[in-house]
Design a protein around this motif. Sequence first.
Motif, PDB file in Angstrom:
ATOM      1  N   GLN A 157      -0.217 -13.476   3.842  1.00 17.18           N
ATOM      2  CA  GLN A 157      -0.621 -12.231   3.194  1.00 17.18           C
ATOM      3  C   GLN A 157      -2.130 -12.050   3.326  1.00 17.18           C
ATOM      4  N   PHE A 158      -2.514 -10.905   3.853  1.00 15.41           N
ATOM      5  CA  PHE A 158      -3.931 -10.615   4.060  1.00 15.41           C
ATOM      6  C   PHE A 158      -4.499  -9.814   2.890  1.00 15.41           C
ATOM      7  N   THR A 159      -3.828  -8.746   2.527  1.00 13.23           N
ATOM      8  CA  THR A 159      -4.258  -7.941   1.383  1.00 13.23           C
ATOM      9  C   THR A 159      -3.124  -7.009   0.988  1.00 13.23           C
ATOM     10  N   GLU A 160      -3.294  -6.333  -0.120  1.00 12.76           N
ATOM     11  CA  GLU A 160      -2.362  -5.309  -0.554  1.00 12.76           C
ATOM     12  C   GLU A 160      -3.057  -3.954  -0.463  1.00 12.76           C
ATOM     13  N   GLU A 161      -2.292  -2.953  -0.044  1.00 16.24           N
ATOM     14  CA  GLU A 161      -2.849  -1.618   0.119  1.00 16.24           C
ATOM     15  C   GLU A 161      -1.994  -0.622  -0.662  1.00 16.24           C
ATOM     16  N   PRO A 162      -2.544  -0.003  -1.707  1.00 19.68           N
ATOM     17  CA  PRO A 162      -1.745   0.945  -2.483  1.00 19.68           C
ATOM     18  C   PRO A 162      -1.591   2.285  -1.781  1.00 19.68           C
ATOM     19  N   LEU A 163      -0.472   2.921  -2.037  1.00 19.90           N
ATOM     20  CA  LEU A 163      -0.290   4.303  -1.609  1.00 19.90           C
ATOM     21  C   LEU A 163      -0.979   5.215  -2.618  1.00 19.90           C
ATOM     22  N   GLU A 164      -1.537   6.342  -2.135  1.00 21.69           N
ATOM     23  CA  GLU A 164      -2.278   7.244  -3.014  1.00 21.69           C
ATOM     24  C   GLU A 164      -1.811   8.683  -2.829  1.00 21.69           C
ATOM     25  N   LEU A 273      -5.984 -20.364  14.692  1.00 24.58           N
ATOM     26  CA  LEU A 273      -6.919 -19.310  15.063  1.00 24.58           C
ATOM     27  C   LEU A 273      -8.214 -19.913  15.579  1.00 24.58           C
ATOM     28  N   SER A 274      -8.868 -19.208  16.483  1.00 26.28           N
ATOM     29  CA  SER A 274     -10.175 -19.646  16.958  1.00 26.28           C
ATOM     30  C   SER A 274     -11.182 -19.581  15.812  1.00 26.28           C
ATOM     31  N   ALA A 275     -12.271 -20.299  15.970  1.00 23.61           N
ATOM     32  CA  ALA A 275     -13.294 -20.334  14.922  1.00 23.61           C
ATOM     33  C   ALA A 275     -13.883 -18.950  14.679  1.00 23.61           C
ATOM     34  N   ARG A 276     -14.068 -18.171  15.746  1.00 21.85           N
ATOM     35  CA  ARG A 276     -14.646 -16.845  15.564  1.00 21.85           C
ATOM     36  C   ARG A 276     -13.665 -15.892  14.891  1.00 21.85           C
ATOM     37  N   ALA A 277     -12.352 -16.055  15.170  1.00 23.35           N
ATOM     38  CA  ALA A 277     -11.354 -15.231  14.483  1.00 23.35           C
ATOM     39  C   ALA A 277     -11.330 -15.552  12.999  1.00 23.35           C
ATOM     40  N   GLN A 278     -11.393 -16.834  12.667  1.00 19.96           N
ATOM     41  CA  GLN A 278     -11.415 -17.217  11.260  1.00 19.96           C
ATOM     42  C   GLN A 278     -12.697 -16.741  10.582  1.00 19.96           C
ATOM     43  N   PHE A 279     -13.791 -16.786  11.324  1.00 21.51           N
ATOM     44  CA  PHE A 279     -15.062 -16.276  10.803  1.00 21.51           C
ATOM     45  C   PHE A 279     -14.950 -14.793  10.475  1.00 21.51           C
ATOM     46  N   ALA A 280     -14.315 -14.022  11.373  1.00 22.74           N
ATOM     47  CA  ALA A 280     -14.139 -12.587  11.141  1.00 22.74           C
ATOM     48  C   ALA A 280     -13.224 -12.338   9.950  1.00 22.74           C
ATOM     49  N   LEU A 281     -12.161 -13.113   9.825  1.00 24.74           N
ATOM     50  CA  LEU A 281     -11.243 -12.952   8.698  1.00 24.74           C
ATOM     51  C   LEU A 281     -11.941 -13.245   7.372  1.00 24.74           C
ATOM     52  N   ASP A 282     -12.733 -14.292   7.343  1.00 27.09           N
ATOM     53  CA  ASP A 282     -13.474 -14.625   6.117  1.00 27.09           C
ATOM     54  C   ASP A 282     -14.423 -13.486   5.752  1.00 27.09           C
ATOM     55  N   TYR A 283     -15.066 -12.923   6.756  1.00 20.04           N
ATOM     56  CA  TYR A 283     -15.985 -11.802   6.531  1.00 20.04           C
ATOM     57  C   TYR A 283     -15.233 -10.589   5.985  1.00 20.04           C
ATOM     58  N   LEU A 284     -14.116 -10.230   6.611  1.00 17.10           N
ATOM     59  CA  LEU A 284     -13.344  -9.078   6.166  1.00 17.10           C
ATOM     60  C   LEU A 284     -12.794  -9.290   4.759  1.00 17.10           C
ATOM     61  N   THR A 285     -12.320 -10.496   4.483  1.00 11.24           N
ATOM     62  CA  THR A 285     -11.780 -10.794   3.154  1.00 11.24           C
ATOM     63  C   THR A 285     -12.844 -10.639   2.080  1.00 11.24           C
ATOM     64  N   GLN A 286     -14.041 -11.120   2.382  1.00 12.73           N
ATOM     65  CA  GLN A 286     -15.154 -10.991   1.430  1.00 12.73           C
ATOM     66  C   GLN A 286     -15.481  -9.526   1.171  1.00 12.73           C
ATOM     67  N   LYS A 287     -15.528  -8.712   2.236  1.00 16.33           N
ATOM     68  CA  LYS A 287     -15.838  -7.292   2.087  1.00 16.33           C
ATOM     69  C   LYS A 287     -14.740  -6.569   1.310  1.00 16.33           C
ATOM     70  N   ILE A 288     -13.490  -6.860   1.629  1.00 18.67           N
ATOM     71  CA  ILE A 288     -12.372  -6.195   0.965  1.00 18.67           C
ATOM     72  C   ILE A 288     -12.327  -6.555  -0.510  1.00 18.67           C
ATOM     73  N   THR A 289     -12.547  -7.819  -0.820  1.00 20.61           N
ATOM     74  CA  THR A 289     -12.542  -8.260  -2.217  1.00 20.61           C
ATOM     75  C   THR A 289     -13.616  -7.540  -3.016  1.00 20.61           C
ATOM     76  N   ALA A 290     -14.808  -7.424  -2.438  1.00 23.75           N
ATOM     77  CA  ALA A 290     -15.896  -6.725  -3.128  1.00 23.75           C
ATOM     78  C   ALA A 290     -15.555  -5.255  -3.356  1.00 23.75           C
ATOM     79  N   LEU A 291     -14.966  -4.614  -2.353  1.00 25.97           N
ATOM     80  CA  LEU A 291     -14.607  -3.203  -2.481  1.00 25.97           C
ATOM     81  C   LEU A 291     -13.475  -2.997  -3.477  1.00 25.97           C
ATOM     82  N   GLU A 292     -12.526  -3.921  -3.512  1.00 22.00           N
ATOM     83  CA  GLU A 292     -11.426  -3.810  -4.475  1.00 22.00           C
ATOM     84  C   GLU A 292     -11.932  -3.956  -5.895  1.00 22.00           C
ATOM     85  N   HIS A 293     -12.868  -4.876  -6.095  1.00 20.69           N
ATOM     86  CA  HIS A 293     -13.434  -5.039  -7.434  1.00 20.69           C
ATOM     87  C   HIS A 293     -14.163  -3.766  -7.861  1.00 20.69           C
TER      88      HIS A 293
END
Length: 309
Positions: A157-164, A273-293
């Motif tokens: 699971q990467f994230t949840e996206e609500p319908l609006e 996953l390659s190290a750069r793919a995991q790096f990108a995922l960590d970055y996206l997760t951090q950004k998404i978490t901040a925006l969700e908050h």
Amino acid sequence: MLNPQWLRTFAVVADTGNFTRSAERLGLTQAAVSQHIAQLEQQLGPILIRRPRNMELTPAGHALLVYCAELQQADHRLQQRLSRGERHKGDISLITPGSSGLFLYPLLLDLQQKHPEITIKHRFAPNPDIIQQVLDNSFEMGLVSVTPDDTRLTATQFTEEPLELVVPASADISDWNDLRALGFIDHPDGLNMATRLLSRAYPGAGTVKELPVRGFINQVGLILEPVARGLGFTVIPRYARKAFANSRAIKVVALEHKVMDVLWLIHRAEWPLSARAQFALDYLTQKITALEHAEDHTEGDSDSRFLNN
């Protein structure tokens, strides 16, 4: 096997259309360039038609040029695989649905600006195509809204996206009749999304199929354009709404009941996953978490029935 240097020479000659310029680019003598082409033609037959002012590829020459491109791509893929441990260098390949892609792609470009040796490779596609592209190794990662049942894939699971429920900024929506008066802007998954959300938000009021349809558009980035112009309402995932540039012309109806779509991250199960793919995922997760908050804080502070982007 054909000599790699001869192939390199041929590719440059095909690009420049001139032996002299090819020799200058390759750092060779014109005689050496001619010799390399002659060696190839000895094995393959004529590959160039030479004329006083230009040259033309024969059918064999066109086939050889395609072969050269395929070798170059294969070499690139090999280099990428051998550099899987590089966090800040190499290709990051992600294939996603349109809604999440509209939101995530600019974030990935932000990452590339911070680390210029990263190259972002991103494509929008429906779920079946995403699964197949990851299975074919065309993309290292994919996001899907369904859990794949193929054992060759790992899904987390990467994230949840609500319908609006999104309406024009000037609209006053208090009940089902207001939606009926406004009319529905449909899209390829519009009926499904609207039914799932509105049946919970307005139970017993009616069905989406009964609503007048004021328009249809199959481009996810344009679904909100008629809404912004006051032509109707629609139901879309949050990421598609957040990516819409004209946010002041629309608003989200705050509903008591939420409908969430889970986005699953998939990749081949046989290797990590390659190290750069995991790096990108960590970055996206951090950004998404901040925006969700930030979004949750906005909802918690709002006494209105509407939320702005």
